[in-house]
Structure formats: C-alpha cells, structure tokens
Design a protein around this motif. Sequence first.
Motif, mmCIF file in Angstrom:
data_model
loop_
_atom_site.group_PDB
_atom_site.id
_atom_site.type_symbol
_atom_site.label_atom_id
_atom_site.label_comp_id
_atom_site.label_asym_id
_atom_site.label_seq_id
_atom_site.Cartn_x
_atom_site.Cartn_y
_atom_site.Cartn_z
ATOM 1 N N ASP A 1 -5.464 5.937 7.124
ATOM 2 C CA ASP A 1 -6.766 5.518 6.599
ATOM 3 C C ASP A 1 -7.587 6.722 6.143
ATOM 4 N N ARG A 2 -7.571 7.757 6.964
ATOM 5 C CA ARG A 2 -8.362 8.944 6.605
ATOM 6 C C ARG A 2 -7.762 9.654 5.391
ATOM 7 N N ILE A 3 -6.436 9.680 5.301
ATOM 8 C CA ILE A 3 -5.786 10.276 4.132
ATOM 9 C C ILE A 3 -6.248 9.581 2.856
ATOM 10 N N CYS A 4 -6.285 8.256 2.891
ATOM 11 C CA CYS A 4 -6.726 7.476 1.726
ATOM 12 C C CYS A 4 -8.201 7.739 1.410
ATOM 13 N N MET A 5 -9.010 7.871 2.445
ATOM 14 C CA MET A 5 -10.432 8.154 2.250
ATOM 15 C C MET A 5 -10.623 9.500 1.541
ATOM 16 N N ILE A 6 -9.880 10.516 2.003
ATOM 17 C CA ILE A 6 -10.002 11.855 1.410
ATOM 18 C C ILE A 6 -9.501 11.847 -0.037
ATOM 19 N N LEU A 7 -8.367 11.179 -0.267
ATOM 20 C CA LEU A 7 -7.804 11.137 -1.617
ATOM 21 C C LEU A 7 -8.715 10.381 -2.579
ATOM 22 N N ARG A 8 -9.363 9.338 -2.094
ATOM 23 C CA ARG A 8 -10.289 8.595 -2.950
ATOM 24 C C ARG A 8 -11.465 9.483 -3.364
ATOM 25 N N PHE A 9 -11.952 10.272 -2.407
ATOM 26 C CA PHE A 9 -13.060 11.185 -2.686
ATOM 27 C C PHE A 9 -12.650 12.220 -3.740
ATOM 28 N N TYR A 10 -11.461 12.795 -3.568
ATOM 29 C CA TYR A 10 -11.016 13.829 -4.493
ATOM 30 C C TYR A 10 -10.644 13.273 -5.860
ATOM 31 N N TYR B 1 -5.035 16.996 -15.296
ATOM 32 C CA TYR B 1 -5.828 16.360 -14.245
ATOM 33 C C TYR B 1 -5.312 14.980 -13.857
ATOM 34 N N LEU B 2 -4.471 14.392 -14.671
ATOM 35 C CA LEU B 2 -4.032 13.022 -14.426
ATOM 36 C C LEU B 2 -3.204 12.928 -13.145
ATOM 37 N N PHE B 3 -3.672 12.157 -12.181
ATOM 38 C CA PHE B 3 -2.960 11.857 -10.931
ATOM 39 C C PHE B 3 -2.678 13.106 -10.081
ATOM 40 N N ILE B 4 -3.369 14.223 -10.368
ATOM 41 C CA ILE B 4 -3.047 15.473 -9.697
ATOM 42 C C ILE B 4 -3.340 15.415 -8.194
ATOM 43 N N TYR B 5 -4.301 14.582 -7.798
ATOM 44 C CA TYR B 5 -4.668 14.524 -6.380
ATOM 45 C C TYR B 5 -3.534 13.962 -5.525
ATOM 46 N N LYS B 6 -2.707 13.084 -6.081
ATOM 47 C CA LYS B 6 -1.565 12.562 -5.330
ATOM 48 C C LYS B 6 -0.491 13.636 -5.132
ATOM 49 N N LYS B 7 -0.319 14.431 -6.162
ATOM 50 C CA LYS B 7 0.673 15.515 -6.093
ATOM 51 C C LYS B 7 0.400 16.438 -4.905
ATOM 52 N N THR B 8 -0.876 16.672 -4.616
ATOM 53 C CA THR B 8 -1.252 17.593 -3.558
ATOM 54 C C THR B 8 -0.853 17.090 -2.180
ATOM 55 N N TYR C 1 6.969 7.232 -1.841
ATOM 56 C CA TYR C 1 7.205 7.909 -0.562
ATOM 57 C C TYR C 1 6.124 7.582 0.457
ATOM 58 N N TYR C 2 4.899 7.359 -0.037
ATOM 59 C CA TYR C 2 3.770 7.027 0.844
ATOM 60 C C TYR C 2 3.213 5.665 0.443
ATOM 61 N N PRO C 3 3.821 4.573 0.910
ATOM 62 C CA PRO C 3 3.396 3.221 0.501
ATOM 63 C C PRO C 3 1.924 2.918 0.793
ATOM 64 N N ILE D 1 -5.714 3.129 -1.498
ATOM 65 C CA ILE D 1 -6.723 4.143 -1.818
ATOM 66 C C ILE D 1 -8.004 3.514 -2.353
ATOM 67 N N ASN D 2 -7.857 2.606 -3.294
ATOM 68 C CA ASN D 2 -9.047 1.989 -3.907
ATOM 69 C C ASN D 2 -9.843 1.135 -2.917
#
Length: 518
Positions: free
Chosen positions: A83-92, A144-151, A212-214, A219-220
């Motif tokens: 849950d926290r991972i999704c929260m951080i990724l949504r922010f970024y 920039y496209l989808f770069i936050y998932k790559k990280t 890999y991370y279902p 995220i949304n």
Amino acid sequence: MNSNESRTKRTALNACASLADNLIKLIIKFASRYVFIFTLGQQYLGVSALFTSIITMLSLADLGFGIALPQALYKPLAEKDEDRICMILRFYAKVYKIIAIVVILVGMAFLPFLKYIISAKETSGISHLNIIYILFILQSAASYLFIYKKTLFTADQKNYYVTVIESATSIISTLVQIIILLVTRNYLLYLLVSIIAIVIQNIFISRKCDKYYPFLKNINKARKLDTSEAKVLSKKIYALFIYKAAIAVETGTDNLVMTTLCGLVLTGLCSNYTLIISSITSILMMVMSAATASIGNVVVTESKENTYKIYALLDFIGFWVYSVCGICMATLINPFINMWLGESYTIGLSTVIILCINFYISGTQNVNSNFRNAYGLFYEGRYRPICMIIINLGSSIVLAKYLGVTGIFIGTLLSRLLTVGTFDPYIVFKYGLHMSLKKYYKSHILYHIITLCTGTILFVIFAKWTTTSVLAWIIKALCLFISVNIVYMILFQKNKSFIDLCDRIKKVTKRIFYGECN
C-alpha cells in the motif's frame, strides 16, 4: 539463502547485466559515431554535442529525481508494504508530469537564444536548426513516460530486467539510425528514431513492471500521502533537484562556453573524447552503482561499524578502478582517436590530461554520492551545488580566455575539488556514518599521491611506444593495464581494504566452484 548472500547475488546480477549491456552499447555507439561523422560532417557533430549539453541540463536522468524515489522505497520494499509503495509511486507520478511540462516549456524558452551561442557562419551548412533543437526537447520529454515504475526495479535490486529491455531497444534503434544515415543522410529522421525508441522502451519496461508487481494496478486507487509526508519527500526532491541541476550545469555548460568562445567545430572534436570518457564512466558507474540499492539495505540493517567497513571497501575499489582506467586513458586515448577517426580529430595533450584527471576525481567521489543517496542526505548539503555552479561557470569563462578549451575543463575540475570533494564526505561522515573525517582524508591523500606518481612514470614509459595498427594498440593497452595493476598489488598488499577485497573474491570464487561441483 541469507540476506547477505541474496544481496550479493542481486548485486552481481545487476553488475553483470549492466556490464554486458554497456559493452554492447559502447560498440554500437562507436560505429554510429563513425558513420555520423563521415555522412554529416563536423558541423552536425558540433550541433549534436551542443544540443545534447543543453538538453542534459533539462533531462530527467541528469536532474536525478530517480534517486530520491528508490531511497524512499527501500523501507516499504523491505517490509513488503504494498500500500505504501503505491502511495509513494502515485505521488511521484504526479511529480514527473509536472517536471515533463516544465522541461518542455523551459527548453522552448531557450530557443530564441541559440543565435547568440552559435554564429550564423558556423551553421550555414545546417538545415532546419530550430526543428533539430525541438526534436531534442521532445526526445528528453519522452524519457519521462512511465519512468517512475522503472525505478521500482532499481530500488528492489532487480534492475537487470530494465537493462535487458534498454539494451535491446538501444541496439535496434542505433542500427536503424546507421541505416538511415547511410541511405538518406537525413538528421531529422535520425532523431525521430531516437524519440520512437525511447517511447517503446518505456512502454515495455512499464508492462514488465506491472507483470512482476501485480499490486501496481492499485496505484490510481492508493491513498494520497499525508501532508507531512508529502512535505518531507518534496523537501528531498527540492534538495536533490539542486544537486543534480548543478551536475547538469557542470557537464552541460562546458559545451555552451566552448561553442561561444572556441567555436562549434572544436566542440564537436571534444565531444568525441567526452563520448569515450562518458561511455567508460557509464560502464564503471553501472557496475559500481549496481550496489547502490544494496547500500540502501546496509544503512538500514547493519551497524555503524559494518557500514563503515563496506564504505571503506567500496571507496578503495572506486579508487583502484578509476585510477587504473584514468592512467590508461591518458596514455591511450589520442592514439585511439587517431586510429578511429584520423589525426585531424585529435586534440592537445594538455586538454586530454585534464579530461582524464576530471574522470579520476569524479569517479573517486562516487562512493560518497552513493552513500549520501542511500542515507537520503539531500537537504543537508543543499548549498554545495550552488557553490559548484558559481565556481564552474566563473572559472571556466575566465580560464578559457587564457588557456582556451583546456581552461574550460580546468574550471570544471576546480569546481569539483572545491565543492564535491569537501561537502559530500563531510555530509556522509557527519550525518550518516557519524565518524571523523581523518580516515577519509588520510586514505585519499595517499590514493592521489600514488595515482600521480604511478601515472606519471608509466605515461613517460609507454608514451614512447608508438602503435601503427589496432593489434599493436591492443597489446600496448593490455601491457599498460597489467603494469598498473601489478604496481598497485605490490603497494597495497598490506592494506586492510585490499585484504578484505581479496577475501571476498576468494569466498565468491569458492561458492561458484562449489556450486558447479554440486
């Protein structure tokens, strides 16, 4: 498998994947540059170097937001807090959208000023200069496209998945670009291929990450970060922006100053050297920084004593690797350029030496950057980048008037020594390791003295060895490489970090052979 073995395995996988990827890219890159020069010429080479520098100052990779994100993800990944991972990724994700818009707007705002940097005489043979520049901006925006998932892969020490996709798309796109240059000699089509390749690459990486991370499908729907947490992350982003913007200014303004004061053609000639140096740096940094996520794990789970031991080991490895490569580069790079492109594309020895010293100094400072990133110490040194920008621009412009292009690179060297060389170790040791800096300066003074003495002696000896063929150059390179390493093995045979490194190599070797035997 215990945590240390798992960490070592993932680091090794990342390092091997990065090494193979960069070696392949390096070969393709040199082939592409060769075709580029002899189909489009020195003017287009200078334009490419200049625009790349401008975009470097705006690009996502160099602004470095991808560093703050994995640092924020280390703890939730270790705790499997989806849950926290999704929260951080949504922010970024929102942060990246804002950055993309800003980069495009700032890039376009810079367009009217190109005529003050490049003279009309130098661009007389270049068509559609403004369109070329706009395509460079779009190429940067596409990253920039989808770069936050790559990280997420980077933070979870699974960057080898990204490496495979990036390598495949890079090879294919570069081969297509070579064909386009040979058939059409059209630079606009050449740039369009880069944009399309980046978009396709990011889409594939994003889909691989989703597979890999279902849980990323949520995220949304993830909750927004608390205001206090968002402020903490924003604070780190702001501080990191200043850090990475300073590095971008350091690397990017060299070509701006060079083009304005020395001309577009010389900028193109120097870009061949920076291509070689940056390619080698990229290979070394990918291999060395493959352990960055492991460092993040170390600073969270290990004691201060063990953390410093790992720091000292990585610092020693960084010195050894960059010192050996820097010494070899100073002796071998001009003969290589001569074989590759011809004597008319070589530059003065003094400039080459300064470029190699810059490479060495920058490389030996990487361990501090990695630990600073792992500790999340971005805000504590927020004033260092500002000092770096001022010293770099001021000294480069002044010295360029007296020493030409060599003065520009001396200015860059001074800015690194007087800022990164002092601020970063201070921040890491005071706020991270909580230790005195005496050990750091004692070891680095020794490292620099040994590099200077060994490099000078071997340069004088091997400079007399002329090479007239590729085979002769390779033999010379191997002999020089072996010579430096033998000298260092003798000098450091009683060094604690060297002994620690040898022990680790023995353990890994035994584990490999033991595994094969069983």
